[in-house]
Scaffold this motif. Structure first.
Motif, mmCIF file in Angstrom:
data_model
loop_
_atom_site.group_PDB
_atom_site.id
_atom_site.type_symbol
_atom_site.label_atom_id
_atom_site.label_comp_id
_atom_site.label_asym_id
_atom_site.label_seq_id
_atom_site.Cartn_x
_atom_site.Cartn_y
_atom_site.Cartn_z
ATOM 1 N N GLY A 1 70.260 -25.464 -28.522
ATOM 2 C CA GLY A 1 71.546 -25.008 -29.061
ATOM 3 C C GLY A 1 71.331 -23.726 -29.840
ATOM 4 O O GLY A 1 70.938 -22.707 -29.272
ATOM 5 N N ALA A 2 71.552 -23.816 -31.165
ATOM 6 C CA ALA A 2 71.451 -22.611 -31.988
ATOM 7 C C ALA A 2 70.069 -21.967 -31.908
ATOM 8 O O ALA A 2 69.933 -20.760 -32.045
ATOM 9 C CB ALA A 2 71.780 -22.959 -33.436
ATOM 10 N N LYS A 3 69.025 -22.769 -31.689
ATOM 11 C CA LYS A 3 67.665 -22.208 -31.676
ATOM 12 C C LYS A 3 67.177 -21.870 -30.272
ATOM 13 O O LYS A 3 66.003 -21.556 -30.090
ATOM 14 C CB LYS A 3 66.700 -23.216 -32.323
ATOM 15 N N CYS A 4 68.057 -21.943 -29.257
ATOM 16 C CA CYS A 4 67.565 -21.720 -27.897
ATOM 17 C C CYS A 4 67.146 -20.261 -27.718
ATOM 18 O O CYS A 4 67.699 -19.369 -28.343
ATOM 19 C CB CYS A 4 68.631 -22.101 -26.873
ATOM 20 N N HIS A 5 66.126 -20.020 -26.914
ATOM 21 C CA HIS A 5 65.756 -18.651 -26.558
ATOM 22 C C HIS A 5 65.079 -18.663 -25.194
ATOM 23 O O HIS A 5 64.759 -19.722 -24.659
ATOM 24 C CB HIS A 5 64.886 -18.005 -27.638
ATOM 25 N N TYR A 6 64.865 -17.475 -24.670
ATOM 26 C CA TYR A 6 64.476 -17.340 -23.263
ATOM 27 C C TYR A 6 63.114 -17.945 -22.951
ATOM 28 O O TYR A 6 62.850 -18.340 -21.834
ATOM 29 C CB TYR A 6 64.492 -15.847 -22.900
ATOM 30 N N TYR A 7 62.225 -18.004 -23.926
ATOM 31 C CA TYR A 7 60.866 -18.477 -23.629
ATOM 32 C C TYR A 7 60.631 -19.927 -24.047
ATOM 33 O O TYR A 7 59.507 -20.385 -24.147
ATOM 34 C CB TYR A 7 59.836 -17.538 -24.277
ATOM 35 N N HIS A 8 61.698 -20.654 -24.353
ATOM 36 C CA HIS A 8 61.587 -22.082 -24.652
ATOM 37 C C HIS A 8 62.177 -22.880 -23.488
ATOM 38 O O HIS A 8 63.259 -22.554 -22.998
ATOM 39 C CB HIS A 8 62.347 -22.400 -25.944
ATOM 40 N N PHE A 9 61.444 -23.885 -23.038
ATOM 41 C CA PHE A 9 61.932 -24.752 -21.959
ATOM 42 C C PHE A 9 61.748 -26.205 -22.379
ATOM 43 O O PHE A 9 60.650 -26.582 -22.789
ATOM 44 C CB PHE A 9 61.125 -24.516 -20.675
#
Lengths: 408, 414
Positions: free
Chosen positions: B139-147
């Motif tokens: 959610g708020a902490k999502c970013h492109y290099y996290h899966f």
């Protein structure tokens, strides 16, 4: 003790040169060691000098950490609070919370004091998980170190120097504090609070003040930690952080000035190195604590200082020789114990049990040799080394005692 | 010493020149897990599962012709240790970081990876979250290099409610009993949100202290007073066991719908008290018997025990990584993490439970979930008891999928 200032200068020079001497991973450990050292020094002021054993110092460490991370987000490393000055926020919040908590807890002494500090810390810990806006919930509050004063603060080296400057400054301030009249009365508080009161001092106000100063330095250490990892999570308020600082300080020696700092640094380094080598490093840590408390109750540094201060008639060289010999014998015993523990740990691990089938016990690889678990050899090596080491230590001790008796 | 280093580097260079076709450096994957201390038991399960599947990948040829190197780091149970170990892993040359056993640690690792990538553009590292289920990580902490390859609170609760509703055991009155922190609140919110869709009423919601309560009987009385048919709870460990035991001790006739009843030791500890209660999890050994039985036995032959709890979904997540690695060309210095991120977004893997894939919008895995009941009829028993988990309904990946959270604003490179 003319060599003390020289030794100090050499240590500081070494610390400044450290980024060019060690690898990135070790520099990382050094940052952790500095923070642990400062935290332990803050605790040492309260416990060692003022004689108040706090079991809740994680609270002030954590308060400082959260204050710094929120300030980092609010100011973005610019304006009134550029990045290098952020620990001031940690110190200020530590001081204020220390004044409040200290007012209540220093109304009692001894065990009751310890219980109140523990309760206050647990209160904060229990609250923290509920206040998501302040403490960020399970995933914590994170932040970003912004460049300031022409320094990027992106690299580990920048963080190291920031931590180093603050830690040395704070330890220096703590040293100067111990030389002030207030610092001297602190020792009186530890030795005999009743007599201090008869002399006309307000011991409650004094205790509160010392508590607050200790909390302030703990807050600075917390701020440095959250700046280092660019985040704060409410697990920093957990009780094991409070107990770790107690253990570290006592291992170092809580009554000598730099004892807690060295204890904190040494034990952090120990954890850093051993946790990647063995799964049972916590067991070793516990064993070290028990042994230090049993045989060196003044702590590592405390014992060293004591030995240097009371050099007896016999020559320095001879007593040094005996100590070295003892350490050598202890190393043999330790090697045996480590071998046994590591062998048992592998023998009892689930991976090993997976490989065991009916009557077939595969060899265990340890220290680049394969040992058959059913043969006598590995057990004999472990127990033998351990027994030999202990026997040698006992012999050396007896000889030294005999010689002293002969001289007396 | 200098001579030896020189000789070694010359030899290495000669090897490298001779073997450029076979790829230059082995891919390094770092597992930053809790491997010591009181929370180590779950961390060690992640380690077993990761080692198992990396072994499979290496048996199939590894990456770029070289076996993958698995580096293990002990995060000492907390975010501070994890921050340290992530730095160490990156400086040791890891391109992919794996972690799973705690959302608190996951929150730290994902932010550390994001910041590292911001400061080191062109040299990115990837974080594969094997089990941190907090909603804000996608959610708020999502970013492109996290899966994230595990389910999350929304998937757990909605599949659980769907499955129980279809099996006709949900009843009309549901009580939401959860731990008062982000995970418990996520579970409660999702339970309440599903009420209209499935036609039940949430009679009461309770958030209680985490792992502090020894006597749950006041809470059980409230369940009784509310007349609930079902209790939906995200509780884990002691909070789950003591709640179930207290309810059973009071003779309360309610069914529990849970997220973590399969944690090792739970069934062994609860025994008959757990019978008839429900669980939604990404794995059940009785689904797709022809494929699953082979996986169960193979896993046991490697690790010494049947896969349970977080192990299967970890293996499936690593399968997804394996598929993504197949689509990536090795570069001179090993692997370009940005390429792997693209490949992961497009990867699908066939697991014994069905097909799993990665959703590009928030990097949440889309995976099948199995709603299951604790029963004596189970083929595979848990914790050496007479009980195990019997599948009630298999929910296909696309039906288990939950909408992307509005708070996720992912910045894509380029």
């Amino acid at each position: 003790m003319k060599f003390a200032p020289l030794l100090l200068l050499a240590t500081v020079a070494l610390l400044i040169a450290l980024p060019w001497l060690v690898s990135g991973s070790m520099l990382n450990a050094a940052v952790q060691m500095l923070i642990a050292a400062l935290f332990a020094m803050a605790f040492g002021l309260l416990c060692g000098q003022a004689g108040m054993l706090s079991f809740g110092h994680a609270a002030y460490f954590g308060v400082g950490a959260f204050a710094a991370v929120h300030a980092m987000n609010a100011f973005g490393g610019a304006g009134l609070l550029p990045t290098p000055l952020l620990p001031l926020v940690g110190g200020a919040t530590g001081l204020i919370s220390g004044l409040v908590a200290g007012y209540f807890s220093t109304k009692r002494t001894g065990v009751y004091f310890a219980m109140i500090t523990l309760a206050l810390a647990e209160l904060l810990h229990a609250l923290a998980s509920h206040l998501k806006a302040v403490f960020g919930g399970e995933a914590g509050v994170s932040s970003f170190r912004m460049p300031a004063w022409g320094i990027g603060f992106g690299s580990l080296t920048d963080v190291y120097f920031l931590t180093l400057v603050w830690t040395l400054l704070c330890i220096g301030l703590l040293y100067l504090f111990s030389k002030t009249p207030l610092g001297r009365i602190t020792l009186g508080l530890r030795e005999n609070a009743h007599r201090l009161r008869f002399l006309g001092y307000n011991t409650h106000a004094l205790g509160t003040l010392i508590f607050a100063i200790s909390a302030m330095f703990a807050g600075i250490a917390g701020a440095l930690q959250s700046m280092n990892i660019e985040a704060a999570n409410y697990v920093v308020l957990e009780s094991h952080i409070s107990t770790a600082v107690v253990l570290n300080s006592f291992i170092g020696g809580v009554r000598v000035f730099l004892g807690p700092a060295i204890g904190g640094a040494v034990m952090t380094f120990f954890g850093y190195v051993t946790s990647d080598l063995t799964r049972v490093w916590l067991l070793y840590q516990g064993i070290i604590f028990v042994l230090v408390m049993m045989f060196l109750p003044r702590g590592l540094v405390g014992e060293l200082v004591e030995r240097l201060r009371h050099r007896s008639g016999q020559g320095v060289a001879r007593s040094l020789g005996a100590t070295l010999l003892r350490l050598l014998c202890l190393a043999v015993a330790a090697a045996g114990a480590v071998f046994l523990i590591e062998f048992l740990q592998r023998f009892l691990s689930s991976e090993y049990r997976a490989g065991v089938s009916e009557g077939n016990w595969p060899a265990i690889s340890l220290f680049s040799y394969d040992w058959a678990p059913l043969s006598v050899l590995p057990w004999a090596v472990g127990l033998g080394l351990f027994g030999l080491g202990i026997a040698l230590v006992v012999t050396v001790n007896r000889r030294v005692a005999d010689r002293q008796e002969a001289q007396a | 010493m200098a001579l030896r280093t020189f000789a070694r580097s010359t030899a290495a260079m000669a090897l490298a020149i001779g073997a450029t076709a076979a790829g230059a450096e082995p891919l390094k994957i770092a597992l930053v897990e809790t491997l010591s201390g009181p929370q180590a038991s779950t961390g060690l399960l992640y380690r077993d599962a990761v080692k198992y599947q990396i072994g499979k990948i290496n048996d199939a040829g590894g990456f770029g012709g070289e076996p993958i190197e698995l580096l293990e780091y002990d995060n000492q149970g907390g975010p501070v240790g994890a921050a340290d170990r992530v730095r160490a892993a990156i400086s040791d040359g890891a391109d992919v970081i794996l972690q799973g056993s705690s959302s608190a640690v996951a929150g730290q690792v994902t932010e550390d990876v994001r910041k590292y990538n911001l400061r080191n553009a062109g040299n990115e590292v990837l974080y594969i979250n094997l089990g941190g289920e907090a909603m804000e990580l996608t959610g708020a902490k999502c970013h492109y290099y996290h899966f994230r390859t595990s389910p999350n609170a929304a998937i757990r609760v909605n599949t659980l409610l769907d499955g129980m509703s279809e099996a006709g055991v949900l009843g009309g009155k549901v009580y939401a009993m959860n731990q008062n922190y982000s995970w418990g609140i996520d579970v409660q919110d999702n339970t309440v949100a599903a009420a209209d869709r499935l036609g039940f009423t949430v009679v009461e919601q309770t958030l209680h202290d985490v792992n502090k309560i020894q006597d749950f009987s006041p809470y059980v009385q409230r369940i009784q007073a509310a007349g609930a048919d079902t209790v939906i709870t995200g509780n884990w460990s002691n909070d789950l066991l003591l709640l179930m035991k207290s309810a059973s001790g009071a003779g309360l006739d309610v069914r529990f719908g849970t997220a973590f009843l399969d944690q090792p030791g739970n069934i062994g500890n609860a025994g008959a008290v757990a019978e008839g209660h429900f669980l939604s999890a990404p794995f059940n050994p009785e689904v797709n018997q022809d494929q699953t039985a082979g996986f169960m036995e193979d896993y046991k032959s490697v690790t010494g025990h049947y896969p349970s709890y977080v192990e299967p979904v970890t293996v499936f997540g690593m399968m997804l990584l394996q598929e993504a690695l197949k689509a990536v060309e090795p570069t001179e210095d090993g692997l370009n993490a940005a390429d792997l991120a693209v490949a992961l977004e497009n990867a699908t893997a066939n697991t014994p439970m069905g097909t799993i894939s990665m959703r590009a919008a928030d990097h949440q895995a889309v995976l099948p979930m199995i709603v299951q009941e604790v029963s004596r009829d189970a083929v595979y028993k848990a914790d050496n008891t007479e009980f195990g988990f019997v599948p009630i309904k298999v929910i296909a990946a696309r039906d288990a999928e939950q909408p992307v959270q509005a708070s996720c604003k992912m910045k894509r490179p380029g």
